[in-house]
Design an enzyme around this catalytic site. Structure first.
Site, PDB file in Angstrom:
ATOM      1  N   THR A 245      40.939  43.775  24.385  1.00  0.00           N
ATOM      2  CA  THR A 245      40.274  42.832  23.492  1.00  0.00           C
ATOM      3  C   THR A 245      39.840  41.614  24.301  1.00  0.00           C
ATOM      4  O   THR A 245      40.532  41.186  25.228  1.00  0.00           O
ATOM      5  CB  THR A 245      41.209  42.397  22.351  1.00  0.00           C
ATOM      6  OG1 THR A 245      42.442  41.894  22.886  1.00  0.00           O
ATOM      7  CG2 THR A 245      41.508  43.573  21.428  1.00  0.00           C
TER       8      THR A 245
ATOM      9  N   ASP B 269      45.907  44.683  23.751  1.00  0.00           N
ATOM     10  CA  ASP B 269      45.515  43.498  22.981  1.00  0.00           C
ATOM     11  C   ASP B 269      45.824  42.265  23.815  1.00  0.00           C
ATOM     12  O   ASP B 269      46.885  41.653  23.700  1.00  0.00           O
ATOM     13  CB  ASP B 269      46.264  43.470  21.646  1.00  0.00           C
ATOM     14  CG  ASP B 269      45.576  42.585  20.618  1.00  0.00           C
ATOM     15  OD1 ASP B 269      44.658  41.834  21.001  1.00  0.00           O
ATOM     16  OD2 ASP B 269      45.949  42.654  19.433  1.00  0.00           O
ATOM     17  N   VAL B 270      44.877  41.911  24.688  1.00  0.00           N
ATOM     18  CA  VAL B 270      45.084  40.831  25.649  1.00  0.00           C
ATOM     19  C   VAL B 270      44.282  39.577  25.313  1.00  0.00           C
ATOM     20  O   VAL B 270      44.600  38.484  25.763  1.00  0.00           O
ATOM     21  CB  VAL B 270      44.748  41.301  27.082  1.00  0.00           C
ATOM     22  CG1 VAL B 270      45.600  42.499  27.474  1.00  0.00           C
ATOM     23  CG2 VAL B 270      43.273  41.659  27.222  1.00  0.00           C
ATOM     24  N   LYS B 271      43.193  39.737  24.566  1.00  0.00           N
ATOM     25  CA  LYS B 271      42.338  38.618  24.126  1.00  0.00           C
ATOM     26  C   LYS B 271      41.977  37.680  25.270  1.00  0.00           C
ATOM     27  O   LYS B 271      42.082  36.460  25.163  1.00  0.00           O
ATOM     28  CB  LYS B 271      43.004  37.841  22.977  1.00  0.00           C
ATOM     29  CG  LYS B 271      43.181  38.662  21.712  1.00  0.00           C
ATOM     30  CD  LYS B 271      43.736  37.822  20.581  1.00  0.00           C
ATOM     31  CE  LYS B 271      43.858  38.621  19.289  1.00  0.00           C
ATOM     32  NZ  LYS B 271      44.927  39.638  19.350  1.00  0.00           N
ATOM     33  N   ARG B 272      41.506  38.243  26.357  1.00  0.00           N
ATOM     34  CA  ARG B 272      41.105  37.428  27.501  1.00  0.00           C
ATOM     35  C   ARG B 272      39.672  36.921  27.317  1.00  0.00           C
ATOM     36  O   ARG B 272      38.838  37.584  26.716  1.00  0.00           O
ATOM     37  CB  ARG B 272      41.199  38.240  28.792  1.00  0.00           C
ATOM     38  CG  ARG B 272      42.603  38.730  29.135  1.00  0.00           C
ATOM     39  CD  ARG B 272      43.568  37.572  29.366  1.00  0.00           C
ATOM     40  NE  ARG B 272      44.777  38.028  30.032  1.00  0.00           N
ATOM     41  CZ  ARG B 272      45.972  38.129  29.452  1.00  0.00           C
ATOM     42  NH1 ARG B 272      46.108  37.825  28.180  1.00  0.00           N
ATOM     43  NH2 ARG B 272      47.024  38.526  30.141  1.00  0.00           N
TER      44      ARG B 272
END
Length: 292
Positions: A129, A99-102
């Site tokens: 993510t 879950d990095v949301k880059r």
């Protein structure tokens, strides 16, 4: 499949659903939980927390999701701790969603993909993510990089934080998907990526997915619950189950035609059981999800 060719992420996800169910256990070592578990708020603490969660998940579920920020806040030592946790999860045969949301453009977003999705990399995970608010097209190279290496990605489409609604419910004025909400456009765009892959069919799982909160009314975001997008099943990473209020028994009512691809993601409701109770809590939640 030829020698050296990667098994698609979507196929591995579907296998995990079949063999271990669709529960995904979050690995979120925030300060309060570390204290509850009797661990220091340090790199050593987050490493021990993550390893214990992986050990409890092994043989009970097929998917885990480390929240990278809780490791990153401890700097280089935190990343070293994360590498240990990821290695243990890979050795355990778990699907790991980072879950990095880059989200970025050009070579920068490509570098993020290389960091997290390259086989053999220190931070290798099975999927990440991605934040699409510089445009879904800005992520195209990273999404293709993932698919080419048997990896996956989940694009934020509809999230539960109140601030998101103004953006995600907005109606596009000038694009190939004009008239759709931003959230619906993300879903249809991801579905199109899956449909364009070789050997894609409605009977397979795609390797590109979306993030949709389980506590939302999809209609408010312009997402059609009555009919799935054309092509392969779109994986849906669905936070909001458990502590945030959604229950696995409500999955079909919440997601409708998207239900086939829903990953039931829970963190606090499982991690609150503590180091001595987490294995039993996971086993019980697996049964509850399976019965839904």
């Amino acid at each position: 499949m030829t020698a050296g060719e990667q098994v698609p992420f979507g196929a591995r996800l579907e296998q995990a659903f079949t063999e271990r169910g669709r529960l995904c256990v979050g690995i979120d070592p925030h300060a309060g939980l570390l204290d509850q578990w009797g661990l220091d708020d340090s790199a050593d603490g987050v490493r021990e927390f993550g390893l214990r969660v992986v050990d409890a998940a092994f043989g009970r579920v097929g998917i885990v999701k480390p929240q990278i920020s809780f490791f990153e806040r401890h700097g280089a030592a935190g990343y070293a701790a994360l590498e240990r946790v990821l290695a243990r999860a890979r050795d355990a045969g778990l699907i790991v969603i980072g879950d990095v949301k880059r989200g970025d453009i050009g070579s920068t977003v490509e570098a993020y993909g290389q960091a997290w999705l390259t086989p053999g990399a220190p931070l290798e995970v099975d999927a990440i993510t991605l934040s699409p608010y510089l445009g879904l097209g800005s992520l195209a190279s990273t999404l293709q990089y993932a698919v080419d290496r048997g990896k996956g990605a989940f694009v934020l489409a509809a999230t539960s934080n109140p601030e998101a609604a103004a953006v995600q419910q907005a109606v596009l004025q000038s694009s190939s998907r004009a008239g759709s909400t931003v959230a619906a456009a993300m879903l249809s765009g991801v579905a199109g990526i899956n449909a364009a892959q070789p050997d894609a069919s409605a009977k397979t799982f795609g390797s590109a997915g979306v993030v949709i909160g389980a506590t939302l009314r999809l209609e408010d975001f312009g997402i059609d619950r009555q009919s799935p997008p054309d092509g392969p099943v779109v994986p849906v990473l669905a936070p909001g189950f458990g502590a945030q209020g959604a229950q696995p028994s409500e999955t079909r009512a919440i997601f409708g035609a998207l239900s086939a691809g829903v990953i039931v993601s829970e963190s606090r409701s499982i991690l609150d059981a503590g180091p001595d109770g987490i294995a039993d809590r996971i086993a019980r939640r697996v049964d509850e999800v399976a019965a839904a």
